[in-house]
Scaffold this motif. Sequence first.
Motif, PDB file in Angstrom:
ATOM      1  N   ALA A   1       0.831  -1.211   0.000  1.00 26.52           N
ATOM      2  CA  ALA A   1       0.000   0.000   0.000  1.00 26.52           C
ATOM      3  C   ALA A   1       0.865   1.260   0.000  1.00 26.52           C
ATOM      4  O   ALA A   1       0.533   2.256  -0.648  1.00 26.52           O
ATOM      5  N   ARG A   2       1.998   1.205   0.716  1.00 30.19           N
ATOM      6  CA  ARG A   2       2.856   2.389   0.796  1.00 30.19           C
ATOM      7  C   ARG A   2       3.484   2.688  -0.556  1.00 30.19           C
ATOM      8  O   ARG A   2       3.488   3.835  -1.017  1.00 30.19           O
ATOM      9  N   LEU A   3       4.002   1.654  -1.222  1.00 30.77           N
ATOM     10  CA  LEU A   3       4.587   1.858  -2.538  1.00 30.77           C
ATOM     11  C   LEU A   3       3.534   2.282  -3.554  1.00 30.77           C
ATOM     12  O   LEU A   3       3.754   3.180  -4.366  1.00 30.77           O
ATOM     13  N   LEU A   4       2.370   1.624  -3.491  1.00 34.24           N
ATOM     14  CA  LEU A   4       1.311   1.928  -4.449  1.00 34.24           C
ATOM     15  C   LEU A   4       0.855   3.373  -4.319  1.00 34.24           C
ATOM     16  O   LEU A   4       0.663   4.063  -5.323  1.00 34.24           O
ATOM     17  N   ALA A   5       0.698   3.852  -3.073  1.00 34.40           N
ATOM     18  CA  ALA A   5       0.265   5.236  -2.875  1.00 34.40           C
ATOM     19  C   ALA A   5       1.286   6.216  -3.437  1.00 34.40           C
ATOM     20  O   ALA A   5       0.930   7.209  -4.082  1.00 34.40           O
TER      21      ALA A   5
ATOM     22  N   THR B   1       2.718   9.912  -7.928  1.00 38.58           N
ATOM     23  CA  THR B   1       3.663  10.423  -8.923  1.00 38.58           C
ATOM     24  C   THR B   1       3.115  10.296 -10.338  1.00 38.58           C
ATOM     25  O   THR B   1       3.342  11.164 -11.189  1.00 38.58           O
ATOM     26  N   ALA B   2       2.362   9.219 -10.604  1.00 39.32           N
ATOM     27  CA  ALA B   2       1.818   8.992 -11.942  1.00 39.32           C
ATOM     28  C   ALA B   2       0.520   9.745 -12.193  1.00 39.32           C
ATOM     29  O   ALA B   2       0.000   9.736 -13.303  1.00 39.32           O
ATOM     30  N   GLY B   3      -0.014  10.398 -11.142  1.00 39.49           N
ATOM     31  CA  GLY B   3      -1.234  11.172 -11.315  1.00 39.49           C
ATOM     32  C   GLY B   3      -2.497  10.329 -11.320  1.00 39.49           C
ATOM     33  O   GLY B   3      -3.485  10.695 -11.952  1.00 39.49           O
ATOM     34  N   VAL B   4      -2.466   9.191 -10.617  1.00 40.83           N
ATOM     35  CA  VAL B   4      -3.640   8.316 -10.531  1.00 40.83           C
ATOM     36  C   VAL B   4      -4.121   8.299  -9.091  1.00 40.83           C
ATOM     37  O   VAL B   4      -3.323   8.188  -8.158  1.00 40.83           O
TER      38      VAL B   4
ATOM     39  N   PHE C   1      -5.432   6.986  -5.672  1.00 45.39           N
ATOM     40  CA  PHE C   1      -5.245   5.707  -4.980  1.00 45.39           C
ATOM     41  C   PHE C   1      -6.551   4.912  -4.956  1.00 45.39           C
ATOM     42  O   PHE C   1      -6.547   3.682  -5.021  1.00 45.39           O
ATOM     43  N   GLN C   2      -7.698   5.626  -4.897  1.00 43.14           N
ATOM     44  CA  GLN C   2      -8.995   4.960  -4.831  1.00 43.14           C
ATOM     45  C   GLN C   2      -9.334   4.200  -6.108  1.00 43.14           C
ATOM     46  O   GLN C   2     -10.237   3.374  -6.125  1.00 43.14           O
ATOM     47  N   GLN C   3      -8.594   4.490  -7.197  1.00 39.18           N
ATOM     48  CA  GLN C   3      -8.856   3.800  -8.462  1.00 39.18           C
ATOM     49  C   GLN C   3      -8.378   2.348  -8.433  1.00 39.18           C
ATOM     50  O   GLN C   3      -8.786   1.546  -9.269  1.00 39.18           O
ATOM     51  N   PHE C   4      -7.544   1.998  -7.463  1.00 43.26           N
ATOM     52  CA  PHE C   4      -6.964   0.654  -7.423  1.00 43.26           C
ATOM     53  C   PHE C   4      -7.878  -0.282  -6.625  1.00 43.26           C
ATOM     54  O   PHE C   4      -7.562  -0.717  -5.520  1.00 43.26           O
ATOM     55  N   THR C   5      -9.021  -0.559  -7.216  1.00 42.07           N
ATOM     56  CA  THR C   5      -9.993  -1.473  -6.623  1.00 42.07           C
ATOM     57  C   THR C   5      -9.618  -2.914  -6.956  1.00 42.07           C
ATOM     58  O   THR C   5      -8.806  -3.169  -7.864  1.00 42.07           O
ATOM     59  N   PRO C   6     -10.215  -3.880  -6.228  1.00 38.94           N
ATOM     60  CA  PRO C   6      -9.953  -5.290  -6.580  1.00 38.94           C
ATOM     61  C   PRO C   6     -10.289  -5.591  -8.034  1.00 38.94           C
ATOM     62  O   PRO C   6      -9.611  -6.394  -8.678  1.00 38.94           O
ATOM     63  N   GLU C   7     -11.333  -4.937  -8.567  1.00 38.72           N
ATOM     64  CA  GLU C   7     -11.716  -5.161  -9.965  1.00 38.72           C
ATOM     65  C   GLU C   7     -10.650  -4.638 -10.921  1.00 38.72           C
ATOM     66  O   GLU C   7     -10.457  -5.182 -12.024  1.00 38.72           O
TER      67      GLU C   7
ATOM     68  N   ALA D   1       8.822  -3.444  -6.240  1.00 43.38           N
ATOM     69  CA  ALA D   1       8.677  -2.099  -6.804  1.00 43.38           C
ATOM     70  C   ALA D   1       8.325  -2.153  -8.285  1.00 43.38           C
ATOM     71  O   ALA D   1       7.502  -1.364  -8.767  1.00 43.38           O
ATOM     72  N   GLU D   2       8.935  -3.089  -9.015  1.00 40.61           N
ATOM     73  CA  GLU D   2       8.657  -3.209 -10.448  1.00 40.61           C
ATOM     74  C   GLU D   2       7.239  -3.708 -10.699  1.00 40.61           C
ATOM     75  O   GLU D   2       6.557  -3.247 -11.618  1.00 40.61           O
ATOM     76  N   HIS D   3       6.770  -4.649  -9.879  1.00 45.28           N
ATOM     77  CA  HIS D   3       5.390  -5.113 -10.004  1.00 45.28           C
ATOM     78  C   HIS D   3       4.413  -3.958  -9.753  1.00 45.28           C
ATOM     79  O   HIS D   3       3.437  -3.784 -10.483  1.00 45.28           O
ATOM     80  N   VAL D   4       4.662  -3.180  -8.691  1.00 46.35           N
ATOM     81  CA  VAL D   4       3.769  -2.068  -8.366  1.00 46.35           C
ATOM     82  C   VAL D   4       3.790  -1.023  -9.472  1.00 46.35           C
ATOM     83  O   VAL D   4       2.753  -0.487  -9.866  1.00 46.35           O
ATOM     84  N   SER D   5       4.982  -0.717  -9.994  1.00 46.98           N
ATOM     85  CA  SER D   5       5.092   0.251 -11.089  1.00 46.98           C
ATOM     86  C   SER D   5       4.302  -0.208 -12.310  1.00 46.98           C
ATOM     87  O   SER D   5       3.584   0.583 -12.945  1.00 46.98           O
ATOM     88  N   ALA D   6       4.407  -1.505 -12.638  1.00 50.40           N
ATOM     89  CA  ALA D   6       3.669  -2.044 -13.782  1.00 50.40           C
ATOM     90  C   ALA D   6       2.161  -1.983 -13.535  1.00 50.40           C
ATOM     91  O   ALA D   6       1.382  -1.704 -14.454  1.00 50.40           O
ATOM     92  N   LEU D   7       1.746  -2.227 -12.286  1.00 50.59           N
ATOM     93  CA  LEU D   7       0.324  -2.147 -11.945  1.00 50.59           C
ATOM     94  C   LEU D   7      -0.204  -0.734 -12.146  1.00 50.59           C
ATOM     95  O   LEU D   7      -1.300  -0.534 -12.693  1.00 50.59           O
ATOM     96  N   VAL D   8       0.567   0.247 -11.694  1.00 52.64           N
ATOM     97  CA  VAL D   8       0.141   1.647 -11.849  1.00 52.64           C
ATOM     98  C   VAL D   8      -0.025   1.983 -13.334  1.00 52.64           C
ATOM     99  O   VAL D   8      -1.017   2.606 -13.739  1.00 52.64           O
ATOM    100  N   ASN D   9       0.931   1.579 -14.163  1.00 52.00           N
ATOM    101  CA  ASN D   9       0.833   1.838 -15.599  1.00 52.00           C
ATOM    102  C   ASN D   9      -0.367   1.112 -16.207  1.00 52.00           C
ATOM    103  O   ASN D   9      -1.040   1.642 -17.091  1.00 52.00           O
TER     104      ASN D   9
END
Length: 253
Positions: free
Chosen positions: A171-175, A180-183, A185-191, A210-218
Amino acid sequence: MAGDWIKFELATLDKPEVCQIADMANIDLDAVVGKLLRVWGWFDQQTSDGNAPSVTKKLLDRLVGVTDFCDCMVAVDWMLDDGTTIRLPNFDRHNGKTAKNRALTAKRVASHKSGNAKGNDKGNAASVTEPQADALPREEKILNPSHTPRDEPLQQEAGPFAMHLDWQPSARLLAAYARTAGVLFQQFTPEAIGPFIVHHTAKNTFKTEAEHVSALVNWVKRDLANVSKVVPLAGRRTVGGDFDDNATGWLGE
């Protein structure tokens, strides 16, 4: 207070927190590491337990020469501030007399073991190394490369690992990455996260946390962008009239 040196791990150079501080403070990575050493060194010399109740973040910012540098450390959980006292979390793992004695003991044990291996003389190495190995904190032990992600809690995965269906992003990395990516945090739902996990589990994608989280954000950012491009059908006129208004419509044909 505990000597004229502090313990520094080379892995710190590439930690996500260092990258985040560099982005927030707008300085390069090497400068971040140097200023972190100044802060950690100050706490090691001036405190015994990592607590500084009479010192302000502004004073430490002046020490490192970067405005709001301590706020950046707070943002990545490398400094805590409750309004009255600032302190370093897990201070006793890396600083202070106890941590240094532990580090020196580990170094002596490794040197002793290496010397015995070269001389092909086991001696009493087993009786020396076994009790000392457990003296190191869990975070300081080298993870077995054969471990699967389920062998260790998520926060213990220090290196690359294969994506799996039970994965949950830090959660800390994702936030931090989402901000930074302009998304939002609430957009990261289970769906939103589920299809990403299924896709990369099937591909057996092997990356660091970190790479997994970065790829998820993208991934989520791209999905949101694609959704915004969809043109709703409401209000659009169909060619050839409305099938519902014609009894001899396409079903009759």
